[in-house]
Design a protein around this motif. Structure first.
Motif, PDB file in Angstrom:
ATOM      1  N   LYS A  67      -4.425   0.679   7.198  1.00 44.81           N
ATOM      2  CA  LYS A  67      -4.890   1.898   6.529  1.00 44.81           C
ATOM      3  C   LYS A  67      -5.510   1.589   5.164  1.00 44.81           C
ATOM      4  O   LYS A  67      -5.980   2.473   4.469  1.00 44.81           O
ATOM      5  CB  LYS A  67      -3.738   2.894   6.352  1.00 44.81           C
ATOM      6  CG  LYS A  67      -3.151   3.372   7.652  1.00 44.81           C
ATOM      7  CD  LYS A  67      -4.143   4.201   8.422  1.00 44.81           C
ATOM      8  CE  LYS A  67      -3.521   4.738   9.705  1.00 44.81           C
ATOM      9  NZ  LYS A  67      -4.468   5.395  10.560  1.00 44.81           N
ATOM     10  N   GLU A  78      -9.944   2.929   2.579  1.00 48.75           N
ATOM     11  CA  GLU A  78      -8.650   3.508   2.934  1.00 48.75           C
ATOM     12  C   GLU A  78      -8.790   4.350   4.191  1.00 48.75           C
ATOM     13  O   GLU A  78      -9.886   4.797   4.540  1.00 48.75           O
ATOM     14  CB  GLU A  78      -8.124   4.371   1.788  1.00 48.75           C
ATOM     15  CG  GLU A  78      -7.763   3.568   0.545  1.00 48.75           C
ATOM     16  CD  GLU A  78      -7.083   4.410  -0.523  1.00 48.75           C
ATOM     17  OE1 GLU A  78      -6.013   4.969  -0.231  1.00 48.75           O
ATOM     18  OE2 GLU A  78      -7.639   4.500  -1.627  1.00 48.75           O
ATOM     19  N   ASP A 126      -0.542  -1.909   8.507  1.00 51.93           N
ATOM     20  CA  ASP A 126      -0.840  -0.763   9.357  1.00 51.93           C
ATOM     21  C   ASP A 126      -2.344  -0.476   9.419  1.00 51.93           C
ATOM     22  O   ASP A 126      -2.777   0.463  10.067  1.00 51.93           O
ATOM     23  CB  ASP A 126      -0.079   0.474   8.900  1.00 51.93           C
ATOM     24  CG  ASP A 126      -0.497   0.969   7.523  1.00 51.93           C
ATOM     25  OD1 ASP A 126      -1.383   0.366   6.880  1.00 51.93           O
ATOM     26  OD2 ASP A 126       0.078   1.976   7.074  1.00 51.93           O
ATOM     27  N   THR A 173       1.411   4.542   2.658  1.00 50.29           N
ATOM     28  CA  THR A 173       2.092   4.327   3.930  1.00 50.29           C
ATOM     29  C   THR A 173       3.260   3.350   3.797  1.00 50.29           C
ATOM     30  O   THR A 173       3.925   3.047   4.784  1.00 50.29           O
ATOM     31  CB  THR A 173       1.112   3.784   4.985  1.00 50.29           C
ATOM     32  OG1 THR A 173       0.584   2.534   4.543  1.00 50.29           O
ATOM     33  CG2 THR A 173      -0.006   4.768   5.260  1.00 50.29           C
ATOM     34  N   ASN A 174       3.486   2.850   2.585  1.00 52.93           N
ATOM     35  CA  ASN A 174       4.544   1.881   2.301  1.00 52.93           C
ATOM     36  C   ASN A 174       4.433   0.645   3.197  1.00 52.93           C
ATOM     37  O   ASN A 174       5.425   0.081   3.640  1.00 52.93           O
ATOM     38  CB  ASN A 174       5.928   2.524   2.429  1.00 52.93           C
ATOM     39  CG  ASN A 174       6.953   1.795   1.599  1.00 52.93           C
ATOM     40  OD1 ASN A 174       6.627   1.234   0.555  1.00 52.93           O
ATOM     41  ND2 ASN A 174       8.193   1.792   2.059  1.00 52.93           N
ATOM     42  N   SER A 175       3.221   0.224   3.453  1.00 52.02           N
ATOM     43  CA  SER A 175       2.945  -0.928   4.301  1.00 52.02           C
ATOM     44  C   SER A 175       2.613  -2.136   3.429  1.00 52.02           C
ATOM     45  O   SER A 175       1.867  -2.015   2.458  1.00 52.02           O
ATOM     46  CB  SER A 175       1.771  -0.603   5.228  1.00 52.02           C
ATOM     47  OG  SER A 175       1.476  -1.708   6.047  1.00 52.02           O
ATOM     48  N   SER A 195      -3.530  -3.816   4.610  1.00 49.21           N
ATOM     49  CA  SER A 195      -2.155  -3.416   4.897  1.00 49.21           C
ATOM     50  C   SER A 195      -1.882  -3.689   6.369  1.00 49.21           C
ATOM     51  O   SER A 195      -2.792  -3.651   7.204  1.00 49.21           O
ATOM     52  CB  SER A 195      -1.938  -1.939   4.557  1.00 49.21           C
ATOM     53  OG  SER A 195      -2.794  -1.123   5.328  1.00 49.21           O
ATOM     54  N   TYR A 235       0.879  -1.162   0.000  1.00 54.30           N
ATOM     55  CA  TYR A 235       0.000   0.000   0.000  1.00 54.30           C
ATOM     56  C   TYR A 235       0.923   1.220   0.000  1.00 54.30           C
ATOM     57  O   TYR A 235       1.588   1.518   0.990  1.00 54.30           O
ATOM     58  CB  TYR A 235      -0.912  -0.026   1.227  1.00 54.30           C
ATOM     59  CG  TYR A 235      -1.818   1.164   1.371  1.00 54.30           C
ATOM     60  CD1 TYR A 235      -2.730   1.497   0.375  1.00 54.30           C
ATOM     61  CD2 TYR A 235      -1.785   1.957   2.504  1.00 54.30           C
ATOM     62  CE1 TYR A 235      -3.573   2.592   0.510  1.00 54.30           C
ATOM     63  CE2 TYR A 235      -2.632   3.043   2.649  1.00 54.30           C
ATOM     64  CZ  TYR A 235      -3.518   3.356   1.646  1.00 54.30           C
ATOM     65  OH  TYR A 235      -4.362   4.438   1.781  1.00 54.30           O
TER      66      TYR A 235
END
Length: 133
Positions: A96, A120, A94, A37-39, A92, A34
């Motif tokens: 999000k 999201e 996190d 958030t780079n998750s 994700s 994702y």
């Protein structure tokens, strides 16, 4: 954890602008991220009993703002070893981002009950509370 690339909603998920897909390990593994958030995104397949089927459908179709009240009122839906209701879920780490697709067992196979739904931000967190601890 389920293989995201083999889920029915994979094509729709991979087309989302907020999702990055990379092949790894000689193309045998798919890494999904994702991007806001780079998750990393994980997939799961949740089964629910016949007794909880109505509750699962209600939570799935509820607006994110209504889910928290439903969870407080009725509690989180409990998973079963197998059942007539199946939820494919990608989210994700996190929390999000969430993608969900509901299936019901009919005529000896699970049939999709509409297209995948995507959430999201805080909406994703709220929807995930109903299904993931």
């Amino acid at each position: 954890m389920a293989n995201i690339a083999k889920m029915e909603m994979a094509n729709a998920l991979f087309k989302k602008e907020c999702i990055k897909v990379e092949k790894a390990f000689f193309g045998l593994k798919t890494n999904v991220t994702y991007t806001p958030t780079n998750s990393s995104v994980v997939g799961d397949c949740l089964d629910f009993s016949c007794a909880d089927s109505k509750k699962v459908v209600e939570f799935f179709e509820a607006a994110p703002n209504q889910v928290e009240a439903l969870v407080q009122k009725e509690g989180q839906v409990k998973q079963s070893c197998n059942g007539n209701t199946r939820l494919f879920l990608c989210y994700s780490k996190d929390r999000k981002f969430a993608a969900m697709q509901l299936f019901l067992y009919s005529n000896f196979e699970y049939r999709a009950q509409g297209d995948a739904k995507f959430f999201e931000g805080s909406d994703a967190e709220k929807k995930l509370k109903a299904f993931v601890g």
